[in-house]
Write a protein that holds these residues in place. Sequence first.
Motif, PDB file in Angstrom:
ATOM      1  N   PRO A 331       0.823  -1.206   0.000  1.00 19.58           N
ATOM      2  CA  PRO A 331       0.000   0.000   0.000  1.00 19.58           C
ATOM      3  C   PRO A 331       0.861   1.261   0.000  1.00 19.58           C
ATOM      4  CG  PRO A 331       0.243  -0.789   2.228  1.00 19.58           C
ATOM      5  CD  PRO A 331       0.962  -1.787   1.346  1.00 19.58           C
ATOM      6  N   ALA A 332       0.183   2.422  -0.094  1.00 18.40           N
ATOM      7  CA  ALA A 332       0.868   3.688   0.158  1.00 18.40           C
ATOM      8  C   ALA A 332       1.268   3.725   1.623  1.00 18.40           C
ATOM      9  CB  ALA A 332      -0.057   4.863  -0.177  1.00 18.40           C
ATOM     10  N   ALA A 333       2.422   4.310   1.913  1.00 21.20           N
ATOM     11  CA  ALA A 333       2.921   4.234   3.289  1.00 21.20           C
ATOM     12  C   ALA A 333       3.834   5.405   3.610  1.00 21.20           C
ATOM     13  CB  ALA A 333       3.665   2.915   3.509  1.00 21.20           C
ATOM     14  N   GLY A 334       4.037   5.610   4.895  1.00 23.50           N
ATOM     15  CA  GLY A 334       4.950   6.620   5.392  1.00 23.50           C
ATOM     16  C   GLY A 334       5.335   6.323   6.820  1.00 23.50           C
ATOM     17  N   TRP A 335       6.197   7.155   7.375  1.00 23.13           N
ATOM     18  CA  TRP A 335       6.651   6.956   8.750  1.00 23.13           C
ATOM     19  C   TRP A 335       6.803   8.309   9.438  1.00 23.13           C
ATOM     20  CZ3 TRP A 335      11.164   9.554   9.596  1.00 23.13           C
ATOM     21  CH2 TRP A 335      12.027   9.752   8.503  1.00 23.13           C
ATOM     22  N   VAL A 336       6.818   8.271  10.757  1.00 24.54           N
ATOM     23  CA  VAL A 336       7.010   9.479  11.540  1.00 24.54           C
ATOM     24  C   VAL A 336       7.824   9.161  12.783  1.00 24.54           C
ATOM     25  CG1 VAL A 336       4.800   9.174  12.753  1.00 24.54           C
ATOM     26  CG2 VAL A 336       5.866  11.447  12.663  1.00 24.54           C
ATOM     27  N   LEU A 337       8.742  10.055  13.129  1.00 25.80           N
ATOM     28  CA  LEU A 337       9.468  10.003  14.395  1.00 25.80           C
ATOM     29  C   LEU A 337       8.859  11.059  15.312  1.00 25.80           C
ATOM     30  CD1 LEU A 337      13.198   9.803  13.207  1.00 25.80           C
ATOM     31  CD2 LEU A 337      11.570   7.934  13.525  1.00 25.80           C
ATOM     32  N   LEU A 338       8.257  10.615  16.414  1.00 25.01           N
ATOM     33  CA  LEU A 338       7.615  11.520  17.359  1.00 25.01           C
ATOM     34  C   LEU A 338       8.635  11.953  18.396  1.00 25.01           C
ATOM     35  CD1 LEU A 338       4.393   9.413  17.535  1.00 25.01           C
ATOM     36  CD2 LEU A 338       4.556  11.710  16.572  1.00 25.01           C
ATOM     37  N   PRO A 339       8.802  13.258  18.596  1.00 28.80           N
ATOM     38  CA  PRO A 339       9.956  13.752  19.351  1.00 28.80           C
ATOM     39  C   PRO A 339       9.824  13.583  20.857  1.00 28.80           C
ATOM     40  CG  PRO A 339       8.540  15.576  18.759  1.00 28.80           C
ATOM     41  CD  PRO A 339       7.942  14.351  18.105  1.00 28.80           C
ATOM     42  N   PRO A 340      10.932  13.356  21.554  1.00 25.75           N
ATOM     43  CA  PRO A 340      10.926  13.456  23.010  1.00 25.75           C
ATOM     44  C   PRO A 340      10.767  14.913  23.427  1.00 25.75           C
ATOM     45  CG  PRO A 340      13.158  13.117  22.210  1.00 25.75           C
ATOM     46  CD  PRO A 340      12.254  13.007  21.016  1.00 25.75           C
ATOM     47  N   GLY A 341      10.066  15.124  24.537  1.00 25.54           N
ATOM     48  CA  GLY A 341       9.901  16.471  25.055  1.00 25.54           C
ATOM     49  C   GLY A 341      10.887  16.761  26.164  1.00 25.54           C
ATOM     50  N   HIS A 342      10.523  17.694  27.027  1.00 31.84           N
ATOM     51  CA  HIS A 342      11.377  18.091  28.152  1.00 31.84           C
ATOM     52  C   HIS A 342      10.705  17.670  29.449  1.00 31.84           C
ATOM     53  CE1 HIS A 342      12.878  20.582  24.885  1.00 31.84           C
ATOM     54  NE2 HIS A 342      13.983  20.779  25.598  1.00 31.84           N
TER      55      HIS A 342
END
Length: 410
Positions: A331-342
Motif C-alpha cells: 500500500p501507500a505508506a509513510g513513517w514518523v518520528l515523534l519527538p521526546p519532550g522536556h
Amino acid sequence: MPRVLLLSRQPLATRPLQEWLDDTADNIVLVTTPKAVAGAEDLLAESFPRHRLVSDYHAWAVGQAAEEAAREHGVDLIASTSESDVLRAARLRVRLGLPGQGTHSATAYRDKVVMKQLARAAGIRVPAFAAIDDPLDLLDFIDAEGFPLVVKPRFGAGAEGVAILRTMQDVTAFLGRQRESDVPYLPGQWMAESFVHGDFFHVDGIMRDGRIVHAWPAQYSGGLAERVRDHTQVSSVLLAPDDERTAVLQRMAAEVIAVLPAAPLPLAFHLEAWIGVDAVPVMCEIASRAGGALVADVYERAFGIHLAREGLRAQCGADLALTHQPVAPDPAAGWVLLPPGHGSFAPPAEPCPVPGAELNLLLKAGAQRQGVQHAVDAAATALVHAGTAEEVRKRMAGLMEWWRTSAEWR
C-alpha cells in the motif's frame, strides 16, 4: 555462500544479522563491539563463532584487526552495515583484491565535496558549495554567496554536526564550538553550501554497476538539521506514482548514480534532494547504504523488500529478491518520528486510534528527556499505511495530533 568479513556495530538484539544472512556460523567473520553483543553472547557464540571484538570501533587499529581477520579466514567478500564503514570496507577490498565497491566509488558516496563536484560537472544541479579547511575559507564563502548557508561535515550522516548560519553571530557560535565538536576542525573535514529553499525529498532503492535496479521517492516533512534545532517530529510519505515529482526525482537519482564511480555488486542507496518553486530538483547528497529511521521498513511494506537487509545480503553475494521497478507502492505508506519532550515521559493512556497507524513506543514511563538530541531521536515511531499517499498524510496528521494531546512531559 562465499566467506564474508562483516563490519558491524549494530546491536544483534535489534539488527538480527543471523536471520538476514545464510549459514553465518560457517561463512561470516564478524568484526563488532562488546556493546553490540551485550546480552546476546550465546547468539554470538552460536551464529558468529568467527568474530573479533574491538573496544573502540572507530579507532585506526580496527582496520588492521579487520585485515588480519580477513587474511586469516581467507574471506571472499567484505560487507558493512553502517555508513561509517563504507570507506573502511572499500580500502580493505582494494588491499585484498576483492570485488565490490572500491575506494573511488566509496569516496564519491561519502565525501560530500567530491560527490557534488562530480554531479556539478555532469550538469546536475547542486547548491553553491566549497570545502572549508580554515575559518577564512568560511568567510570567503560568505563574501561570495551570502547568508543563509549550511556548514556540515564532509563525511557526516544523519545531519550530525550540521549548522545553519544566518548571521555573523551564528558564524562566531559555530567557530566557538571547536573544542566540543566530534568532527575535528581540520582540513578535509568540513564544507559549506548555500541554503536551499524548497520541499525536501529522498529517493531510496538498490543500484548495481551505475544503474538503478529499483527505487522510489518520498517527501520529508522538513529538514533533519531543522528538526534537531526545533525539537520537532519528522515524517516521510512515499510519493504517488502519478505525482509529477516522482518521475523527476527518479530521473535525478538515475543521473547521479550514472555519473558517480560505479560499484559492480548491488548496493542500497539513499539520495536526498530539494524541489523549489521552479520545479527543478537540487541534489543534497547521496549515500551507498540504506536510509535510516524507518525508510527501509516503509519500503518493505510498500514493495516487499527491506533495503538494509537486501543491501547487506547483496554485499555478501546473495541474489537480489527484487530485480525490477515496481509501478506503485502497495500500500501507500509513510513513517514518523515523534519527538521526546522536556521532562518526565507519561505515555498515552489509550492505544492509538488512527487506522493504519502502527505505533512503537521507544521510551518507558518516567523516562527523563530534554528534547531531540540527534536526527533520528524519538520517543515513539509509527509506520502509517493507507490506500493513497494523500490518505497516508491525513492519517499521519491525525496521529501527530493524537500524540500531541495524549503524551505528556511533566
